[in-house]
Design a protein around this motif. Structure first.
Motif, PDB file in Angstrom:
ATOM      1  N   LEU A   1      30.038 -23.367  43.144  1.00 53.45           N
ATOM      2  CA  LEU A   1      31.188 -23.258  43.211  1.00 53.45           C
ATOM      3  C   LEU A   1      31.659 -21.907  43.223  1.00 53.45           C
ATOM      4  O   LEU A   1      32.209 -21.850  42.842  1.00 53.45           O
ATOM      5  N   ASP A   2      32.799 -21.801  44.190  1.00 55.28           N
ATOM      6  CA  ASP A   2      34.183 -20.999  43.995  1.00 55.28           C
ATOM      7  C   ASP A   2      34.951 -21.761  44.692  1.00 55.28           C
ATOM      8  O   ASP A   2      35.787 -21.192  45.993  1.00 55.28           O
TER       9      ASP A   2
ATOM     10  N   ARG B   1      30.141 -14.970  37.273  1.00 53.61           N
ATOM     11  CA  ARG B   1      31.180 -14.139  36.904  1.00 53.61           C
ATOM     12  C   ARG B   1      31.599 -13.532  38.179  1.00 53.61           C
ATOM     13  O   ARG B   1      32.279 -13.248  38.940  1.00 53.61           O
ATOM     14  N   GLU B   2      30.016 -12.935  38.797  1.00 52.53           N
ATOM     15  CA  GLU B   2      30.022 -12.633  39.756  1.00 52.53           C
ATOM     16  C   GLU B   2      29.157 -12.805  41.277  1.00 52.53           C
ATOM     17  O   GLU B   2      28.230 -13.662  40.617  1.00 52.53           O
ATOM     18  N   LEU B   3      29.539 -12.262  42.452  1.00 51.32           N
ATOM     19  CA  LEU B   3      28.988 -13.479  43.364  1.00 51.32           C
ATOM     20  C   LEU B   3      27.246 -12.745  43.309  1.00 51.32           C
ATOM     21  O   LEU B   3      26.364 -13.195  43.640  1.00 51.32           O
ATOM     22  N   SER B   4      27.415 -11.979  42.853  1.00 47.55           N
ATOM     23  CA  SER B   4      26.009 -11.012  42.600  1.00 47.55           C
ATOM     24  C   SER B   4      25.055 -11.977  41.750  1.00 47.55           C
ATOM     25  O   SER B   4      23.588 -11.111  42.137  1.00 47.55           O
ATOM     26  N   ASP B   5      25.994 -12.162  40.777  1.00 45.78           N
ATOM     27  CA  ASP B   5      24.655 -13.064  39.749  1.00 45.78           C
ATOM     28  C   ASP B   5      24.635 -13.846  40.436  1.00 45.78           C
ATOM     29  O   ASP B   5      23.365 -14.536  39.814  1.00 45.78           O
ATOM     30  N   LEU B   6      24.858 -14.324  41.871  1.00 50.19           N
ATOM     31  CA  LEU B   6      24.113 -16.032  41.927  1.00 50.19           C
ATOM     32  C   LEU B   6      22.585 -15.941  42.454  1.00 50.19           C
ATOM     33  O   LEU B   6      21.688 -16.594  42.833  1.00 50.19           O
ATOM     34  N   ALA B   7      22.306 -14.430  42.772  1.00 51.39           N
ATOM     35  CA  ALA B   7      20.856 -13.578  43.032  1.00 51.39           C
ATOM     36  C   ALA B   7      19.852 -14.638  42.044  1.00 51.39           C
ATOM     37  O   ALA B   7      19.022 -14.973  42.157  1.00 51.39           O
ATOM     38  N   ARG B   8      20.118 -13.550  40.895  1.00 51.22           N
ATOM     39  CA  ARG B   8      19.103 -14.055  39.602  1.00 51.22           C
ATOM     40  C   ARG B   8      19.774 -15.608  39.224  1.00 51.22           C
ATOM     41  O   ARG B   8      18.570 -16.031  38.484  1.00 51.22           O
ATOM     42  N   LEU B   9      20.847 -15.974  39.603  1.00 53.22           N
ATOM     43  CA  LEU B   9      20.061 -17.424  39.517  1.00 53.22           C
ATOM     44  C   LEU B   9      20.102 -18.547  40.335  1.00 53.22           C
ATOM     45  O   LEU B   9      19.833 -19.654  40.275  1.00 53.22           O
ATOM     46  N   GLY B  10      19.001 -18.251  41.074  1.00 50.80           N
ATOM     47  CA  GLY B  10      18.328 -18.558  42.402  1.00 50.80           C
ATOM     48  C   GLY B  10      19.365 -19.612  43.348  1.00 50.80           C
ATOM     49  O   GLY B  10      18.550 -20.260  43.463  1.00 50.80           O
TER      50      GLY B  10
ATOM     51  N   GLN C   1      21.978 -28.836  40.521  1.00 52.48           N
ATOM     52  CA  GLN C   1      22.356 -28.079  39.553  1.00 52.48           C
ATOM     53  C   GLN C   1      23.558 -27.207  39.910  1.00 52.48           C
ATOM     54  O   GLN C   1      23.619 -26.243  41.180  1.00 52.48           O
ATOM     55  N   LEU C   2      24.409 -27.792  39.790  1.00 56.42           N
ATOM     56  CA  LEU C   2      25.507 -26.970  40.062  1.00 56.42           C
ATOM     57  C   LEU C   2      26.234 -24.975  39.187  1.00 56.42           C
ATOM     58  O   LEU C   2      25.923 -25.633  37.936  1.00 56.42           O
ATOM     59  N   LEU C   3      26.803 -24.426  40.316  1.00 55.91           N
ATOM     60  CA  LEU C   3      26.806 -22.586  38.997  1.00 55.91           C
ATOM     61  C   LEU C   3      28.169 -23.271  39.327  1.00 55.91           C
ATOM     62  O   LEU C   3      28.479 -23.081  40.185  1.00 55.91           O
TER      63      LEU C   3
END
Length: 392
Positions: free
Chosen positions: A9-10, A54-63, A39-41
């Motif tokens: 969610l952003d 914190r950054e959109l790039s983190d979303l790849a790591r979080l799946g 599961q909401l991030l």
């Protein structure tokens, strides 16, 4: 068992005045809890140490597989596309970017505002907002088109929000002058509740009575703003919960392989919360004014122009001709609109049956109520109630 999806969610940083954004969150959460295995991030460091980003790039790591957002610049959109995320927006200013969109039907909000004022007999209208802001412009167009269809020409006051005190003082002076120069009584529709608050403040400073000389209607139904003023502010209430719910539903469908819709999904407003700032009838004609009062007091009873004429001591023809002249609609059309307005409110009560609501609103039968309601809204009363209470 279907696997758990990770959805980001952003919707921007939360602010205590942003009730519309908070309600969109509620709609997404309602869908996630009742329909989606999600599961909401969340992009906020106060939440889970593992589920935050914190950054959109983190979303790849979080799946993450998808994201629902309300704002994006070119850099953010490029990152979303690079990550291969399926995106849905709940804002009307991102449709040109090709992102599937779900947002409030702002043109319908404007049309509702026009009908609200016309029903109260106003013949002098204004709008405050900016033609450079997409949702302001759409609300203005809906408002203006509905009034122009009735032979009315609303005035427009160009206004954008600014934190600059000097600009604010100059705008207040221009706004007070605009309000004083308008023909009275003057009905002002505001693109948001903050503008409505400003109009109220300027009207008081200009010595104008609200709602007797200037009636004010906002948009968004922000309870903190609308309920904290004297008089309290009427407002068009968008269905932000439904916007969030439908956005989540659409994202789930796309993730399951469905094609994105060719056009934005528009969610109708919930209606108008009438408070003191528009609680007035601007009808110079005493027959129409008394007739409207009679209709409101006897809405559950069967009556038409003949019965109203008998109650007022005038002929049926007089009642009909005065309604056409001053409201631009027949007695029956006015009664039906009032009954449907009341029905929308009663449908929010899950303990009332369709038959009970039909009787309370003065419809001859539940079947006639359902037909009239569908003709006006495009939905049956049962469908409308389900839309208002998704997931229940």
């Amino acid at each position: 068992m279907p696997r758990l999806r990770r959805i980001a969610l952003d919707l921007g940083s939360m602010h205590f005045l942003e009730s519309t954004r908070a309600n969109a969150y509620r709609g997404v959460l309602r869908y996630a809890q009742t329909r989606g295995r999600w599961q909401l991030l969340l992009n906020d460091h106060h939440f889970s140490l593992l589920g935050k980003y914190r950054e959109l790039s983190d979303l790849a790591r979080l799946g993450a597989e998808g994201i629902i957002l309300s704002y994006a610049n070119a850099e953010k959109l490029a990152t979303i596309r690079r990550l291969g995320l399926k995106a849905i927006t709940v804002a009307s200013d991102l449709t040109a970017e090709g992102i599937p969109s779900v947002f409030s039907d702002d043109a319908q909000a404007g049309r509702l505002a026009a009908g609200h004022f016309l029903e109260r007999g106003f013949r002098s209208f204004g709008f405050i907002g900016s033609k450079e802001v997409p949702w302001d412009l759409t609300r203005w167009r809906g408002f203006a088109s509905a009034l122009e269809a009735q032979g009315q020409e609303p005035a427009h006051f160009e206004s954008r929000h600014s934190a600059d005190p000097a600009l604010g003082r100059r705008k207040a002076a221009r706004l007070a002058k605009w309000l004083r120069s308008a023909a009275k009584p003057f009905a002002v529709y505001c693109s948001d509740d903050t503008h409505a608050f400003q109009v109220l403040d300027c009207a008081r400073r200009a010595g104008l009575a609200v709602p007797q000389e200037v009636a004010i209607l906002g948009t968004d139904n922000n309870l903190l703003i609308c309920g904290s003023t004297t008089p309290t502010l009427s407002s068009v209430e968008p269905d932000a919960v439904q916007v969030g719910y439908r956005a989540a539903q659409l994202l789930d469908e796309i993730l399951a392989g469905a094609d994105p819709p060719a056009a934005p999904i528009l969610v109708p407003p919930r209606g108008i919360e009438t408070r003191q700032s528009t609680d007035v009838l601007a009808i110079a004609d005493p027959v129409v004014s008394r007739a409207l009062h009679f209709i409101g007091e006897h809405l559950a009873e069967a009556h038409g122009a003949t019965e109203i004429g008998l109650a007022l001591g005038v002929s049926r023809r007089t009642v009909e001709s005065r309604f056409r002249e001053h409201l631009g609609r027949s007695v029956n059309e006015t009664v039906r609109a009032r009954r449907l307005d009341r029905a929308r409110g009663l449908l929010l009560d899950p303990l009332l049956s369709i038959q009970e609501i039909a009787a309370l609103c003065g419809f001859q039968s539940a079947a006639y109520f359902c037909t009239s309601f569908r003709r006006a809204t495009g939905l049956s009363p049962t469908e409308w109630r389900a839309r208002e209470r998704p997931g229940d």
